[in-house]
Design a protein around this motif. Structure first.
Motif, short mmCIF file in Angstrom:
data_model
loop_
_atom_site.label_atom_id
_atom_site.label_comp_id
_atom_site.label_asym_id
_atom_site.label_seq_id
_atom_site.Cartn_x
_atom_site.Cartn_y
_atom_site.Cartn_z
N GLU A 302 0.83 -1.21 0.00
CA GLU A 302 0.00 0.00 0.00
C GLU A 302 0.87 1.26 0.00
O GLU A 302 0.59 2.22 -0.74
CB GLU A 302 -0.91 -0.01 1.22
CG GLU A 302 -1.85 1.18 1.28
CD GLU A 302 -2.72 1.16 2.54
OE1 GLU A 302 -3.47 2.14 2.75
OE2 GLU A 302 -2.62 0.18 3.32
N LEU A 303 1.93 1.26 0.79
CA LEU A 303 2.84 2.41 0.81
C LEU A 303 3.52 2.56 -0.55
O LEU A 303 3.69 3.69 -1.05
CB LEU A 303 3.89 2.22 1.90
CG LEU A 303 4.99 3.28 1.96
CD1 LEU A 303 4.41 4.68 2.21
CD2 LEU A 303 6.03 2.94 3.03
N ARG A 304 3.90 1.43 -1.16
CA ARG A 304 4.57 1.51 -2.46
C ARG A 304 3.63 2.11 -3.52
O ARG A 304 4.05 2.92 -4.35
CB ARG A 304 5.02 0.11 -2.89
CG ARG A 304 5.82 0.11 -4.18
CD ARG A 304 6.23 -1.29 -4.57
NE ARG A 304 7.23 -1.84 -3.67
CZ ARG A 304 7.03 -2.85 -2.82
NH1 ARG A 304 5.83 -3.42 -2.75
NH2 ARG A 304 8.00 -3.30 -2.04
N GLU A 305 2.36 1.76 -3.47
CA GLU A 305 1.40 2.31 -4.42
C GLU A 305 1.21 3.81 -4.18
O GLU A 305 1.09 4.59 -5.14
CB GLU A 305 0.07 1.58 -4.30
CG GLU A 305 -1.03 2.10 -5.21
CD GLU A 305 -0.68 2.00 -6.68
OE1 GLU A 305 -1.27 2.73 -7.49
OE2 GLU A 305 0.20 1.17 -7.05
N MET A 306 1.16 4.21 -2.91
CA MET A 306 1.08 5.65 -2.61
C MET A 306 2.28 6.39 -3.19
O MET A 306 2.14 7.47 -3.77
CB MET A 306 1.03 5.87 -1.09
CG MET A 306 -0.29 5.53 -0.45
SD MET A 306 -0.26 5.96 1.31
CE MET A 306 -1.93 5.54 1.79
N LEU A 307 3.48 5.81 -3.03
CA LEU A 307 4.68 6.46 -3.55
C LEU A 307 4.64 6.53 -5.07
O LEU A 307 5.08 7.51 -5.67
CB LEU A 307 5.92 5.71 -3.08
CG LEU A 307 6.28 5.84 -1.59
CD1 LEU A 307 7.45 4.94 -1.25
CD2 LEU A 307 6.61 7.29 -1.25
N ARG A 308 4.15 5.46 -5.70
CA ARG A 308 4.08 5.47 -7.17
C ARG A 308 3.20 6.61 -7.67
O ARG A 308 3.57 7.35 -8.59
CB ARG A 308 3.56 4.13 -7.67
CG ARG A 308 3.61 3.98 -9.19
CD ARG A 308 2.85 2.76 -9.65
NE ARG A 308 1.43 2.88 -9.37
CZ ARG A 308 0.58 3.63 -10.10
NH1 ARG A 308 1.02 4.30 -11.16
NH2 ARG A 308 -0.69 3.70 -9.77
N GLN A 309 2.03 6.76 -7.07
CA GLN A 309 1.14 7.85 -7.48
C GLN A 309 1.74 9.21 -7.13
O GLN A 309 1.62 10.17 -7.91
CB GLN A 309 -0.22 7.68 -6.80
CG GLN A 309 -0.97 6.43 -7.22
CD GLN A 309 -2.30 6.29 -6.50
OE1 GLN A 309 -2.71 7.18 -5.75
NE2 GLN A 309 -2.98 5.17 -6.72
N PHE A 310 2.37 9.27 -5.98
CA PHE A 310 2.95 10.55 -5.53
C PHE A 310 4.05 11.00 -6.48
O PHE A 310 4.12 12.17 -6.87
CB PHE A 310 3.50 10.35 -4.11
CG PHE A 310 4.09 11.58 -3.49
CD1 PHE A 310 3.29 12.58 -2.97
CD2 PHE A 310 5.47 11.74 -3.43
CE1 PHE A 310 3.85 13.70 -2.39
CE2 PHE A 310 6.03 12.86 -2.85
CZ PHE A 310 5.22 13.85 -2.33
N VAL A 311 4.92 10.06 -6.88
CA VAL A 311 6.03 10.41 -7.77
C VAL A 311 5.52 10.70 -9.17
O VAL A 311 6.04 11.59 -9.87
CB VAL A 311 7.07 9.27 -7.78
CG1 VAL A 311 8.16 9.54 -8.82
CG2 VAL A 311 7.69 9.11 -6.40
#
Length: 622
Positions: A302-311
């Protein structure tokens, strides 16, 4: 004003989220006294752009960079306009933000630098390795484990990450690529920082430096120290304005039984709310809070997906810089925002001119001019015998013009010499304006300096009331500097007025000449009657003519004084008008001196403040 209060005010004042009434409330704080509410300079020009936030397929929301650039330009101009008014320490934070922005915009905009930070034992290095997919950062029982920052770069095929890492000071041997097969996060530059509570001072200093340079931060906390005062007071609370580029991760939830993890997360959210850190809930911008376990992998995806969208948004650097600008503007608020109304009001200007008029004796000058007009009227309309007697009195005093009389309303024996001033002279019985080499002496005293000083203090206090300290001081200093030569300028104005007064009325009423002719005829009648009576007395005329001779002599003798008295009564109203005009001229001359010496420099300072205030409004995003 602390950062929390500033952020709350700014959020309340946001264009995008607030209605027209709140916009007017914000702008009314920055308006001139008595002027209608206006948008700060540059704001009206941006209204068409603001309309892009409305609904409709053709309206496009501006990117963070498009919103930030005008603010940075305004902040840069603000600093340039303020260097001579504010000390360097006040402007240092804003200057640092501008330098950081310049450096960041010179580097890759396709990469987003995210730092993983946390306390000793929080498991941040384990989380870093879980995101990278390999053991790139040391994990162990020894504390502190991370002695220097470690970086992992998902290049995404874009160059420029190396320059970013050089700026951060990450050693080349501590730069890695993600493990083969690790989930793709193109454009992410992930850093593992040393512990912020490390016993090694150099580690803490390195963390503080890098936190000022990264685009976003993942704060890793554990169930035991998530409420640590050092974390909240030193980092989370001061950086509350950076909520949109902040992630708060509760690690090691696998150690919590049952629903204890939910309770800890709720308590963590409560603490973050007390810190003033906005939480991203229900689609609102703010910090992301989630629970995970780096050891078991729970929540890491879930954190990795947040980072993907954030970046992928490519706006983290701009949002970080915007938050820095907000913080700098919040600290500058007391130096730029006036406390209520300010500026020079019309009553204050009038009071200042009244003080100067009193200092130069404008009222006394008007009374003296009125008496002089009556004196000239008396000379023009009086009997010839009165004029002869006064001429003899002038000769008896050595022929000095004016007989040593000082101008009414001014005292003392000092003498002012001024070009274009006039004095009355004896020139064939007429009054004229004479000069010696263009300069003549004028009797008078120096302008009342205490009154001038009082006038300057009063108008400076009125103009600076409500201004921030540095600008109020600048207004007072401008008034004080301008007042240094004001008494001398007022003396010269008074000298010219006195000279004009001594010359007498420039335009003499025609009835003076008529009265003078009649006085001549009456004097001739008086002389004729007296001679006729003498002729009757010596027998040169018939004795029966004595009555006619007495009548002619009586008319001439009584008619002259009667005519003089009548002219005096008739001349009171014109004399009063003449005195009022003389007073008005001197008041105007004193006011001109005061405006040039004091009011114009004060107005220039107020205009300069208005310019910086408008720039501040743009820089602060108001």
């Amino acid at each position: 004003m602390d950062d929390d209060e500033w952020r709350r005010q700014r959020d309340w004042q946001e264009w995008e989220d607030e209605g027209e009434n709140e916009l007017e409330a914000v702008l009314s704080v920055l308006k001139e006294p008595g002027e209608p509410v206006q948008e700060p300079r540059g704001r009206r020009d941006r209204l068409p752009e603001m309309q892009e936030y409305g609904p409709g397929p053709s309206r496009k929301r501006r990117s963070p960079a498009e919103r930030l650039r005008p603010r940075l330009d305004a902040l840069r101009e603000l600093i340039g306009l303020s260097r001579t008014r504010l000390d360097g320490a006040t402007l240092a934070e804003a200057g640092r933000v501008l330098d950081a922005a310049d450096e960041r915009y010179q580097l890759s905009g396709e990469h987003t630098v995210v730092a993983v930070a946390g306390a000793t034992g929080s498991g941040k290095s384990s989380l870093f390795n879980a995101l990278v997919g390999a053991d790139r950062s040391d994990v162990g029982a020894r504390r502190p484990t991370t002695a220097e920052p470690v970086a992992c770069v998902w290049s995404g095929g874009w160059p420029g990450a190396e320059a970013l890492l050089d700026r951060l000071g990450v050693s080349a041997r501590r730069r890695y690529a993600p493990a083969p097969g690790a989930p793709a996060l193109p454009g992410l530059v992930l850093l593992d920082l040393p512990d912020h509570d490390s016993a090694v001072v150099g580690h803490r200093e390195q963390v503080d430096r890098m936190l000022e340079l990264v685009d976003a931060v993942i704060w890793v906390v554990d169930p035991e120290k998530y409420a640590d005062a050092v974390l909240h007071e030193r980092y989370l609370r001061p950086l509350a304005g950076h909520a949109e580029v902040t992630f708060v991760v509760l690690n090691q939830v696998d150690r919590l039984p049952g629903d204890a993890a939910v309770q800890v997360v709720d308590d963590l959210r409560r603490l973050l709310d007390e810190d003033g850190l906005a939480l991203g809930e229900h689609g609102e911008p703010g910090a992301a809070v989630l629970a995970l376990s780096a050891a078991t992998g729970e929540g890491v995806g879930e954190l990795r997906e947040m980072l993907r969208q954030f970046v992928a948004e490519r706006g983290a650097a701009d949002r970080r810089l915007a938050a820095d600008v907000d913080a700098a503007a919040g600290r500058l608020w007391p130096a730029y925002v006036a406390d209520g109304r300010y500026g020079l009001t019309e009553p204050a200007r009038e009071e200042f001119e009244d003080w100067l008029a009193e200092a130069v004796g404008a009222g006394a000058m008007g009374s003296a001019a009125e008496r002089d007009w009556l004196r000239h009227a008396e000379r023009a309309c009086g009997t010839p015998w009165l004029r002869l007697r006064r001429r003899a009195g002038v000769r008896g005093r050595g022929g000095r013009p004016g007989g040593g009389r000082t101008s009414p309303g001014r005292t003392g024996a000092s003498r002012l010499w001024h070009r274009d001033a006039c004095t009355e002279v004896d020139a064939g019985g007429e009054e004229a304006c004479a000069t010696v080499g263009g300069w003549v002496p004028v009797d008078g005293r120096a302008t009342a300096r205490p009154l001038v000083e009082q006038a300057v203090r009063t108008v400076a206090g009125e103009a600076s009331e409500g201004l921030p300290g540095p600008w109020a001081q600048a207004v007072r200093e401008a008034a004080t500097r301008g007042a240094e030569g004001l008494p001398e300028a007022l003396d010269r104005a008074a000298a010219v007025s006195e000279g004009a007064l001594r010359a007498g009325p420039q335009v003499r009423p025609r009835w003076w000449s008529v009265a003078g002719v009649v006085q001549g005829l009456l004097a001739l009648s008086q002389v004729t009657g007296v001679l006729w009576l003498l002729a009757v007395a010596v027998g040169a005329a018939e004795a029966g003519e004595w009555l006619s001779a007495l009548l002619v002599a009586g008319i001439g003798t009584a008619g002259g004084p009667a005519l003089s008295w009548a002219c005096g009564v008739a001349g009171r109203a014109p004399a009063r008008r003449y005195g009022q005009e003389a007073e008005r001229r001197l008041r105007t001359a004193a006011a001109v001196c005061g405006r040039a010496a004091v009011l114009e420099p004060v107005a220039a300072e107020l205009l300069r403040y208005r310019e910086v205030r408008e720039q501040y409004a743009v820089a602060a995003g108001l």
